[in-house]
Design a protein around this motif. Structure first.
Motif, PDB file in Angstrom:
ATOM      1  N   GLN A   1       8.205 -21.615   3.137  1.00 12.94           N
ATOM      2  CA  GLN A   1       8.704 -22.785   2.411  1.00 12.94           C
ATOM      3  C   GLN A   1       9.961 -22.438   1.622  1.00 12.94           C
ATOM      4  O   GLN A   1      10.920 -23.219   1.563  1.00 12.94           O
ATOM      5  CB  GLN A   1       7.600 -23.323   1.497  1.00 12.94           C
ATOM      6  N   HIS A   2       9.967 -21.252   1.026  1.00 10.49           N
ATOM      7  CA  HIS A   2      11.149 -20.781   0.296  1.00 10.49           C
ATOM      8  C   HIS A   2      12.335 -20.656   1.245  1.00 10.49           C
ATOM      9  O   HIS A   2      13.453 -21.063   0.920  1.00 10.49           O
ATOM     10  CB  HIS A   2      10.829 -19.433  -0.359  1.00 10.49           C
ATOM     11  N   LEU A   3      12.086 -20.101   2.432  1.00 12.32           N
ATOM     12  CA  LEU A   3      13.135 -19.966   3.437  1.00 12.32           C
ATOM     13  C   LEU A   3      13.691 -21.335   3.839  1.00 12.32           C
ATOM     14  O   LEU A   3      14.912 -21.513   3.931  1.00 12.32           O
ATOM     15  CB  LEU A   3      12.584 -19.236   4.665  1.00 12.32           C
ATOM     16  N   ALA A   4      12.807 -22.294   4.062  1.00 12.64           N
ATOM     17  CA  ALA A   4      13.244 -23.637   4.452  1.00 12.64           C
ATOM     18  C   ALA A   4      14.109 -24.267   3.353  1.00 12.64           C
ATOM     19  O   ALA A   4      15.151 -24.876   3.651  1.00 12.64           O
ATOM     20  CB  ALA A   4      12.032 -24.515   4.739  1.00 12.64           C
ATOM     21  N   ASP A   5      13.696 -24.105   2.111  1.00 15.15           N
ATOM     22  CA  ASP A   5      14.482 -24.681   0.999  1.00 15.15           C
ATOM     23  C   ASP A   5      15.833 -23.988   0.874  1.00 15.15           C
ATOM     24  O   ASP A   5      16.852 -24.630   0.605  1.00 15.15           O
ATOM     25  CB  ASP A   5      13.701 -24.557  -0.311  1.00 15.15           C
ATOM     26  N   TRP A   6      15.868 -22.677   1.074  1.00 17.19           N
ATOM     27  CA  TRP A   6      17.131 -21.942   1.007  1.00 17.19           C
ATOM     28  C   TRP A   6      18.085 -22.391   2.110  1.00 17.19           C
ATOM     29  O   TRP A   6      19.283 -22.599   1.864  1.00 17.19           O
ATOM     30  CB  TRP A   6      16.846 -20.453   1.105  1.00 17.19           C
ATOM     31  N   LEU A   7      17.577 -22.572   3.313  1.00 17.63           N
ATOM     32  CA  LEU A   7      18.423 -23.034   4.409  1.00 17.63           C
ATOM     33  C   LEU A   7      18.982 -24.430   4.129  1.00 17.63           C
ATOM     34  O   LEU A   7      20.144 -24.718   4.445  1.00 17.63           O
ATOM     35  CB  LEU A   7      17.631 -23.039   5.723  1.00 17.63           C
ATOM     36  N   ARG A   8      18.174 -25.271   3.524  1.00 20.13           N
ATOM     37  CA  ARG A   8      18.638 -26.623   3.204  1.00 20.13           C
ATOM     38  C   ARG A   8      19.752 -26.585   2.149  1.00 20.13           C
ATOM     39  O   ARG A   8      20.738 -27.313   2.256  1.00 20.13           O
ATOM     40  CB  ARG A   8      17.475 -27.471   2.681  1.00 20.13           C
ATOM     41  N   THR A   9      19.599 -25.746   1.152  1.00 16.59           N
ATOM     42  CA  THR A   9      20.573 -25.754   0.064  1.00 16.59           C
ATOM     43  C   THR A   9      21.848 -25.006   0.426  1.00 16.59           C
ATOM     44  O   THR A   9      22.888 -25.175  -0.238  1.00 16.59           O
ATOM     45  CB  THR A   9      19.966 -25.121  -1.201  1.00 16.59           C
ATOM     46  N   THR A  10      21.791 -24.165   1.444  1.00 19.79           N
ATOM     47  CA  THR A  10      22.974 -23.398   1.849  1.00 19.79           C
ATOM     48  C   THR A  10      23.581 -23.922   3.143  1.00 19.79           C
ATOM     49  O   THR A  10      24.490 -23.285   3.704  1.00 19.79           O
ATOM     50  CB  THR A  10      22.645 -21.910   2.021  1.00 19.79           C
ATOM     51  N   ALA A  11      23.122 -25.055   3.641  1.00 19.89           N
ATOM     52  CA  ALA A  11      23.625 -25.602   4.905  1.00 19.89           C
ATOM     53  C   ALA A  11      25.087 -26.016   4.729  1.00 19.89           C
ATOM     54  O   ALA A  11      25.494 -26.487   3.664  1.00 19.89           O
ATOM     55  CB  ALA A  11      22.788 -26.792   5.327  1.00 19.89           C
TER      56      ALA A  11
END
Length: 250
Positions: free
Chosen positions: A240-250
């Motif tokens: 979940q942390h990885l998914a949120d990081w990918l969203r915020t750094t897209a």
């Protein structure tokens, strides 16, 4: 539409399991997600509850909206397909002749309005690696905290640089990150490898690790995602942390 390739320099790093669970995590965040299996092992279908008797896949059908499968986990996927050795050789020969085939096919999927497309690839220097890199805007290199993964990285980065020279893909710290998977916190060797990775690759390291968690294979045995089987498991929180990081750094 964000296209992310998940790649590795060696096998057995849990990349397909991570790819499918990451897709589900993004789907839980309201994103439309498609997983494309570019690995001849054809394992994505097993993680996303495809009928095991179905032979369909991109080798025979291509990458089109009409051949997309809908999983019960809220994400879509295109399997590699179960093929003969002769069909596989013909397909790989065609990919060598058309280095932009996957990238061009993905452009044709824009009508489907996906937010994320995740590309699962086989390990090492295969014909699928340049195809995936030419199609993606960023790559996640999945590694274990072991010596074999560490030594494979230098070869893999040389490949990325080679493909970068040949095409527009830039293998830089902003588009390529290394992700530690199945990390054991109580492993002295694992911690040493993690430190060595940080010292060598610095900003290329993703700002999280995915911990080894018995709930991951247990969930797969019950044909579930660990995110649904045990949402509070360490691996679930990491993904979940990885998914949120990918969203915020897209």
């Amino acid at each position: 539409m964000h296209v992310i390739s998940l790649i590795s320099g060696k096998g057995g790093v849990g990349k397909t399991t991570l790819t499918t669970n990451l897709a589900i995590a993004l789907g839980q965040r309201g994103k439309r997600v498609l997983v494309i299996d570019l690995d001849p092992q054809n394992a994505v279908r097993l993680h996303l509850a495809m009928d095991p008797g179905d032979d369909a896949g991109l080798v025979r059908e291509g990458i089109f909206p009409e051949v997309i499968f809908h999983s019960p986990f809220g994400v879509d996927f295109i399997p590699f397909g179960r093929v003969t050795e002769e069909e596989l050789l013909e397909f790989e020969s065609a990919l060598e002749a058309r280095p932009q085939w996957v990238a061009t096919a993905i452009q044709g999927l824009r009508v489907a309005a996906y937010d994320y497309i995740l590309l699962d690839t086989p390990p090492g220097a295969t014909v699928y690696l340049p195809q995936a890199l030419k199609a993606a805007e960023r790559a996640l290199i999945v590694v274990l905290a072991d010596a074999a993964s560490y030594t494979s990285l230098s070869k893999l980065f040389k490949l990325l640089a080679e493909y970068g020279v040949q095409d527009t893909y830039p293998p830089t710290s902003t588009t390529t990150h290394i992700l530690l998977n199945q990390m054991q916190e109580n492993s002295e060797l694992g911690q040493q490898v993690r430190t060595a990775l940080m010292n060598t690759y610095g900003a290329k390291m993703a700002p999280m690790v995915i911990h080894r968690d018995a709930m991951v294979p247990e969930a797969l045995a019950y044909e579930r995602s660990v995110l649904q089987y045990e949402p509070d498991a360490p691996a679930s929180r990491d993904i979940q942390h990885l998914a949120d990081w990918l969203r915020t750094t897209a």
